[in-house]
Design an enzyme around this catalytic site. Structure first.
Site, short mmCIF file in Angstrom:
data_model
loop_
_atom_site.label_atom_id
_atom_site.label_comp_id
_atom_site.label_asym_id
_atom_site.label_seq_id
_atom_site.Cartn_x
_atom_site.Cartn_y
_atom_site.Cartn_z
N THR A 151 -38.32 33.37 9.31
CA THR A 151 -37.34 33.67 8.28
C THR A 151 -37.11 35.16 8.08
OG1 THR A 151 -39.09 33.57 6.62
CG2 THR A 151 -37.83 31.55 7.00
N CYS A 152 -37.80 36.00 8.84
CA CYS A 152 -37.71 37.46 8.70
C CYS A 152 -36.54 37.98 9.53
CB CYS A 152 -39.03 38.09 9.16
SG CYS A 152 -38.99 39.88 9.27
N ASP A 153 -35.60 38.66 8.86
CA ASP A 153 -34.42 39.19 9.55
C ASP A 153 -34.79 40.19 10.64
OD1 ASP A 153 -32.68 37.67 8.04
OD2 ASP A 153 -32.32 39.26 6.58
N ARG A 169 -36.03 38.37 13.64
CA ARG A 169 -34.90 37.75 14.34
C ARG A 169 -34.17 38.76 15.20
NH1 ARG A 169 -32.06 34.47 9.53
NH2 ARG A 169 -33.86 33.28 8.89
#
Length: 105
Positions: free
Chosen positions: A8-10, A13
């Site tokens: 969930t970490c931008d 990603r």
């Protein structure tokens, strides 16, 4: 090459999109192997601990004062992300220096 982070970490990603042939390890689900965590702590010291995270803000003072490795073992989401292991080297964060070292524009 392995990337330790959160799905969930931008930032994680972005790193995953830019890197080819990387094995992703979600630290929330799989944790970080003790030997990897120890090596990362030797390389980065207290910088490995993300004191701006939501998890950190939710900890009481007594817990915050525990040794860094003990904290990261119990709360892997406290680790600054991403932690990248490539060709025997470790990189912390998706900084311009990390991108340059990994040959990513």
């Amino acid at each position: 090459m392995r990337l330790y982070g959160l799905k969930t970490c931008d930032t994680c990603r972005k790193a995953l999109k830019s890197l080819n042939g990387v094995e992703f390890i979600d630290v929330r689900v799989q944790g970080v192997p003790e030997n990897v965590l120890s090596a990362a702590f030797e390389n980065f010291g207290k910088a490995l601990l993300n004191t701006r995270s939501t998890t950190w803000r939710g900890l009481d003072d007594e817990t915050r004062n525990r040794p860094v490795l003990a904290l990261l073992t119990d709360h892997p989401t406290l680790m600054k992300r991403p932690l990248i292991e490539a060709d025997g080297q470790m990189y912390l964060g998706w900084t311009p220096e990390t991108r340059q070292a990994l040959g990513v524009a």
